[in-house]
Design an enzyme around this catalytic site. Structure first.
Site, PDB file in Angstrom:
ATOM      1  CB  THR A 162      39.263-118.738  11.827  1.00 49.73           C
ATOM      2  OG1 THR A 162      40.515-118.306  12.322  1.00 49.73           O
ATOM      3  CG2 THR A 162      38.584-119.633  12.836  1.00 49.73           C
ATOM      4  CE  LYS A 211      42.369-120.725  13.793  1.00 49.02           C
ATOM      5  NZ  LYS A 211      42.341-119.268  14.071  1.00 49.02           N
ATOM      6  CB  THR A 225      48.735-121.296  17.754  1.00 48.32           C
ATOM      7  OG1 THR A 225      47.896-121.316  16.611  1.00 48.32           O
ATOM      8  CG2 THR A 225      48.516-122.568  18.552  1.00 48.32           C
ATOM      9  CD  GLU A 240      44.171-112.128  11.354  1.00 50.43           C
ATOM     10  OE1 GLU A 240      43.165-112.863  11.428  1.00 50.43           O
ATOM     11  OE2 GLU A 240      44.323-111.110  12.031  1.00 50.43           O
ATOM     12  CG  ASN A 293      42.798-108.276  12.493  1.00 49.80           C
ATOM     13  OD1 ASN A 293      42.137-109.181  12.972  1.00 49.80           O
ATOM     14  ND2 ASN A 293      44.032-108.430  12.053  1.00 49.80           N
ATOM     15  CB  SER A 331      31.279-107.961   7.940  1.00 47.95           C
ATOM     16  OG  SER A 331      32.524-107.364   7.778  1.00 47.95           O
TER      17      SER A 331
END
Lengths: 441, 441
Positions: free
Chosen positions: B177, B203, B214, B303, B436, B441
């Site tokens: 993702t 992932k 995860t 991230e 985040n 969007s």
């Protein structure tokens, strides 16, 4: 700059928030004097960094305190905890506080420094020995410039104390570190035909988490209260205020909340025995509401915060469950970044409810759980989840609600238990990362 | 773009990290075929979003799985957990996975969608019924575009499966993702004179925390293992790998790790009885090391991560204590932002050690605790705290060490208990907040 008397203090974001949340005036408890000066801990050579509160009333005051549960307790926490225990809450007549250095993880030298702050304050104020509590806040692991502190104490105690609004603002300012405004709240209330005043100060910003939320806070009243009653009320109120807020989930080595009552406004002494049950209940309610007001200011000033979020968990099996769920959501980085991004990503709320460490398998039942956004402008709530089923969310309406600085989130666990808890938190912004990526320099 | 076969996939930061951490080739377990296509879940109309793994070996495979402990278990988690329990780990021959939508908090329709994915996959692959596990990852609370998924399954199963490196990369890519690179690891090992292969995919990126780290991961081997032995090994290895990493402390509704062993490389069957104790121990060690390698890639791709930090807690009273302390530091936002800012603010490490929820009052003794930075270039360690006393830290040297992407932090609790644990984490950056604050969007 509007804060009279502290024109040399440079706040980081001086600040819309300061003008909204710092009172312009106040009615203060009788029989206390306070103040703040620059003594030479903060390196800019001018910001206020030494604060003092003293009981001027002829009688010894009652005191109660709660301290961090961190294993690495800072030297001032060790010294204050020992002292208040030994005195059983009687005769604590002053509090000396420095900011800019936490005097934490500073070994034997740190303990000696904290003890010396108590000794010098007692001596200058002509207190009996061991009448002063000590607090420190700031960077961990450096020794205090103790000579600056000790020579600052007489300067502060002898020429810079008073009971005016400006003195209280100076005191509140001198305990700040990365705060963007001083946190000061005052209140009057009636009890048994007497009028009493409360004044509270706190410093917060970083390291704010459930279980002893703010780095430092204290509130004082001129009501007459026994140490035992004050202690019980403090624990109850802190549980529902400073221990029900979260900025970043970290708990500091220095967290301390102190309450002092000197009885200067007279009236019947309030105890926690059955004979004064009614007065006790009223005082507990007044102090709890007051502590919540003060604790909420800490959230308002969370490092980098752009939002103030009230999480209400309803119809839980127990108060503890309600608080556990609210705390889990309030501490979720993913939830907090979504709020910063004004993204109605309620999946993250659900997710944090789901991994909260509640007490029983009946505490959270997905098919009974509902979640709503409640706008703080009084307009209609927006249902996100009803009994475990997602609503079709009007994203435009959600986005409208998230434009407001304040937001209420209501989580209804639907267990039939009827217990509830509030928890206050802020969002998680770029500014938080900037501040904390570069705190020491 | 260097990733052959997935040229349509646009990774967010394609990327230095991809070129360093994605293998260019691999030796894969015998008797499996895999692949990935775009079926129409991801809205860009091209990114791979449907992955399939299938056991081609004539015999039924053994399988084991661990799932999220979140109360809001996504539909695919509920379906897969029920299925593997009913089959007692025998005869799980395939895994179907979609990315782009988590099929979580989607009510009755969501459960039906997950079940339909199993039914259609089994039918297309001509499996006995209930031979397929299902996983989903992506946004919470929206129903799957199930027609796209169900019509994608035959397309993927009949024309896009294989056992080449490109097929494995496509499969690893189709489960991503917000990941910036696909996570794929392969390894060969010897056991009882046989050569076996392991392949693992994961992932990660967001919602990575201790307790089912995860979102999705699976590893497969051609070694012959009983379901019971595989289950025991999976739990042990996940505890020390996927449950010993942290990106942001949140635990998702979908977390799932699956292990499948088809025995295609022959040899003696490995069980967890005394007769194969030695083989079992070797296999457990191989799989644990392998799972750690895969889990570390998830941290590498946290991230917004710019740092990879290994926290080693030594000489704890118990493995659990060691892990609790390491986890507390790894999850501290203040520690993680300091690492991002390359600030040797070891006070925050101490602070997080101090508030970790260890089991006994003897688990952490400040005066016995030591902390060091260990540079990953082999140069000398930098002592920050020795037996509770702060060292005079050479800030220039500290800053030098913190320039490296990789950092080892060693916390010695000095309890005499001799137990230790590793925990892997990343830093906390502006980029994390950006990602985040605007995920949907």
């Amino acid at each position: 700059m509007y804060v009279k008397g502290v024109t040399k203090q440079s706040f980081r974001l001086l600040s819309d928030k300061a003008s909204r949340f710092v009172p312009k005036t106040g009615v203060y408890p009788k029989g206390f004097s306070v103040g703040g000066i620059h003594c030479g801990v903060k390196k800019d050579g001018k910001s206020l960094d030494l604060a003092l509160l003293k009981n001027d009333f002829g009688k010894e005051a009652s005191a109660a305190a709660v301290f961090t549960t961190n294993k690495f307790k800072a030297a001032p926490v060790q010294v204050s905890a020992k002292l208040i225990k030994e005195k059983k809450g009687f005769g604590i007549n002053s509090i000396i506080i420095n900011s800019g250095n936490a005097n934490a993880v500073t070994g034997a030298r740190g303990l000696k420094d904290a003890e010396d702050m108590v000794v010098v304050t007692d001596s200058v104020l002509e207190n009996p020995s061991n009448s002063t509590l000590v607090m420190s806040t700031g960077v961990i692991g450096n020794n205090l410039p103790i000579d600056n502190v000790l020579s600052g104490i007489p300067k502060l105690a002898l020429s810079n104390l008073g009971n005016t609004h400006e003195h209280w603002i100076a005191c509140a300012t001198a305990i700040c570190t990365t705060d963007t405004f001083p946190k000061l709240v005052t209140k009057q209330f009636q009890l048994n035909g007497n009028t009493y005043a409360l004044a509270g100060l706190a410093k917060g910003a970083g390291m704010i988490c459930p279980n002893m939320a703010t780095l430092l806070g204290f509130f004082v009243t001129d009501a007459p209260v026994t140490p035992s009653a004050l202690n019980q009320i403090l624990k109850y109120s802190v549980d529902r205020s400073f221990n029900s807020i979260s900025v970043d989930g970290d708990m500091s080595t220095n967290d301390t909340i102190v309450a002092i009552a000197n009885g200067a406004a007279g009236g019947e002494v309030i105890d926690n025995t059955s004979s004064s049950a009614e007065s006790f209940a009223i005082l507990q309610q007044e102090i709890t509401g007051f502590a919540q007001q003060l604790a909420q200011l800490v959230v308002r000033d969370g490092e980098g915060a752009t939002k103030f979020i009230n999480i209400l968990v309803k119809d839980a099996l127990s108060y503890k469950d309600a608080k556990t769920v609210a705390s889990s959501v309030a501490n979720s980085n993913l939830f907090k970044t979504a709020m910063y991004g004004k993204d109605a990503n309620w999946g993250r709320i659900l997710c944090a409810i789901g991994y909260s460490n509640v007490s029983t398998s009946e505490s959270i039942i997905p098919s009974k759980t509902s979640v709503s956004f409640v706008p703080t402008d009084g307009s209609e709530e927006l249902k996100l989840l009803v009994n475990g089923e997602p609503e079709t969310v009007d994203e435009e309406r959600a986005s409208e609600i998230l434009q407001h600085e304040d937001l209420d989130i209501v989580i209804d666990l639907g267990t039939g238990g009827g217990q509830q808890a509030n928890f206050w938190t802020c969002d998680f912004s770029h500014e938080y990362v900037t501040i904390n990526g570069d705190y020491r320099s």
